[in-house]
Design a protein around this motif. Structure first.
Motif, PDB file in Angstrom:
ATOM      1  N   ASP A 194       0.857  -1.190   0.000  1.00 24.78           N
ATOM      2  CA  ASP A 194       0.000   0.000   0.000  1.00 24.78           C
ATOM      3  C   ASP A 194       0.886   1.230   0.000  1.00 24.78           C
ATOM      4  O   ASP A 194       1.347   1.684   1.054  1.00 24.78           O
ATOM      5  N   GLU A 195       1.166   1.747  -1.203  1.00 25.11           N
ATOM      6  CA  GLU A 195       2.061   2.891  -1.381  1.00 25.11           C
ATOM      7  C   GLU A 195       3.378   2.659  -0.627  1.00 25.11           C
ATOM      8  O   GLU A 195       3.719   3.390   0.308  1.00 25.11           O
ATOM      9  N   PRO A 196       4.133   1.632  -1.037  1.00 26.35           N
ATOM     10  CA  PRO A 196       5.323   1.219  -0.291  1.00 26.35           C
ATOM     11  C   PRO A 196       6.452   2.236  -0.270  1.00 26.35           C
ATOM     12  O   PRO A 196       7.329   2.159   0.586  1.00 26.35           O
ATOM     13  N   THR A 197       6.443   3.181  -1.217  1.00 30.15           N
ATOM     14  CA  THR A 197       7.517   4.178  -1.238  1.00 30.15           C
ATOM     15  C   THR A 197       7.085   5.496  -0.598  1.00 30.15           C
ATOM     16  O   THR A 197       7.773   6.503  -0.714  1.00 30.15           O
ATOM     17  N   ASN A 198       5.933   5.468   0.093  1.00 28.16           N
ATOM     18  CA  ASN A 198       5.495   6.641   0.839  1.00 28.16           C
ATOM     19  C   ASN A 198       6.568   7.021   1.858  1.00 28.16           C
ATOM     20  O   ASN A 198       7.118   6.171   2.547  1.00 28.16           O
ATOM     21  N   HIS A 199       6.906   8.287   1.943  1.00 25.35           N
ATOM     22  CA  HIS A 199       7.921   8.844   2.846  1.00 25.35           C
ATOM     23  C   HIS A 199       9.353   8.676   2.331  1.00 25.35           C
ATOM     24  O   HIS A 199      10.283   9.180   2.973  1.00 25.35           O
ATOM     25  N   LEU A 200       9.554   7.958   1.248  1.00 25.73           N
ATOM     26  CA  LEU A 200      10.919   7.720   0.784  1.00 25.73           C
ATOM     27  C   LEU A 200      11.374   8.808  -0.185  1.00 25.73           C
ATOM     28  O   LEU A 200      10.574   9.333  -0.968  1.00 25.73           O
ATOM     29  N   ASP A 201      12.668   9.136  -0.161  1.00 27.14           N
ATOM     30  CA  ASP A 201      13.208  10.068  -1.140  1.00 27.14           C
ATOM     31  C   ASP A 201      13.339   9.360  -2.491  1.00 27.14           C
ATOM     32  O   ASP A 201      13.121   8.150  -2.608  1.00 27.14           O
ATOM     33  N   ILE A 202      13.683  10.118  -3.519  1.00 23.24           N
ATOM     34  CA  ILE A 202      13.676   9.579  -4.881  1.00 23.24           C
ATOM     35  C   ILE A 202      14.629   8.397  -5.023  1.00 23.24           C
ATOM     36  O   ILE A 202      14.298   7.379  -5.635  1.00 23.24           O
ATOM     37  N   GLN A 203      15.816   8.509  -4.451  1.00 23.14           N
ATOM     38  CA  GLN A 203      16.790   7.426  -4.556  1.00 23.14           C
ATOM     39  C   GLN A 203      16.234   6.123  -3.995  1.00 23.14           C
ATOM     40  O   GLN A 203      16.332   5.058  -4.620  1.00 23.14           O
ATOM     41  N   HIS A 204      15.623   6.200  -2.804  1.00 21.28           N
ATOM     42  CA  HIS A 204      15.128   4.991  -2.169  1.00 21.28           C
ATOM     43  C   HIS A 204      13.826   4.495  -2.804  1.00 21.28           C
ATOM     44  O   HIS A 204      13.538   3.290  -2.779  1.00 21.28           O
ATOM     45  N   GLN A 205      13.042   5.405  -3.384  1.00 21.62           N
ATOM     46  CA  GLN A 205      11.873   4.960  -4.150  1.00 21.62           C
ATOM     47  C   GLN A 205      12.301   4.039  -5.283  1.00 21.62           C
ATOM     48  O   GLN A 205      11.765   2.932  -5.453  1.00 21.62           O
TER      49      GLN A 205
END
Length: 262
Positions: free
Chosen positions: A163-174
């Motif tokens: 469920d939106e697993p890259t929520n809160h992550l910066d672009i690199q970590h997305q």
């Protein structure tokens, strides 16, 4: 692992939240769910991973009814990362990731050498080997999200529900997380907020609005200027990126469009 959802209905306080939803995810597919806030994406996923119970409809994993599985069996088949990244008690990073091994163990059974190796590899995959002794409460929102992804990786399931697993992550970590998920080769169903990320990584998309399935198809079929306006009510320029050969979306602010029409 194949997922099938048939004629799913769910209501809350007599309000219909999901109405007659149908979807399927074939083995090894990466399928995204898109739609505006409040459209039913998270509720759909919660019904699949049994945080909520549907009013009617059937959910199958490889032909077996999900709601008839015992919890441990379901946990061996489905890995889940939800939007909420809080943990009720404070644990170290390595302890939370190790929780992903719990479906494979009996009560009071300790970690085997294999469990320890799997946990260490999961922590390495999320890029937090140097933080494995840190307390979860001391981490940023993005770091917490990566830890929960690590717990899911340690679970080693064949189906990932995100469920939106890259929520809160910066672009690199997305990009890092989606690259990692993609190369695992497992079956994935993910709610995704960022349409450009969805275009980069998904094989197919389902578009949800007002609790109903609005559109389904490949990223190229779903992510058109017309469809984006129908789903979100915003104008967008949709092209194919010359490097990725994937759909690339530029959203057009209403103020800019009004300025051009003057």
């Amino acid at each position: 692992m194949k997922l099938q959802v048939e004629n799913l209905y769910f209501s809350l306080d007599e309000k219909q939240i999901i109405e007659d939803m149908n979807l399927h995810v074939s083995e090894g597919e990466f399928v995204g769910i898109i739609g505006p806030n409040g459209s039913g994406k998270s509720t759909l996923l919660k019904n699949i991973y049994r945080a909520l119970k549907p009013d009617s409809g059937v959910l199958f994993l490889d032909g077996k009814n999900i709601n008839k599985m015992n919890p441990k069996t379901a946990a061996k088949k489905m890995g889940v990362v939800g939007q909420v990244n809080e943990v009720p008690f404070d644990f170290k990073v390595e302890e939370i990731v190790a929780m992903g091994r719990s479906p494979y163990k009996g009560f009071f059974e300790g970690d085997s050498l294999q469990d320890q190796e799997i946990v260490a590899e999961a922590i390495k995959q999320i890029g937090m080997s140097d933080m494995n002794k840190r307390n979860f409460s001391d981490l940023s929102g993005g770091e917490r999200q990566r830890v929960l992804l690590g717990r899911m990786l340690a679970q080693q399931t064949d189906l990932l529900l995100l469920d939106e697993p890259t929520n809160h992550l910066d672009i690199q970590h997305q990009l890092q997380i989606f690259d990692l998920i993609k190369v695992l080769g497992v079956t994935v169903l993910s709610a995704i907020h960022d349409l450009n990320l969805a275009a980069l990584y998904c094989d197919r998309l389902y578009a949800v609005k007002d609790g109903r399935m609005l559109l389904a198809g490949t990223t190229e079929e779903v992510l058109t200027s017309e469809s984006i306006y129908k789903i979100y009510g915003v104008r967008a320029d949709v092209t194919v990126h010359p490097v990725t050969n994937k759909v690339s979306i530029t959203f057009l602010p209403q103020s800019l469009l009004e300025g051009e029409n003057k």
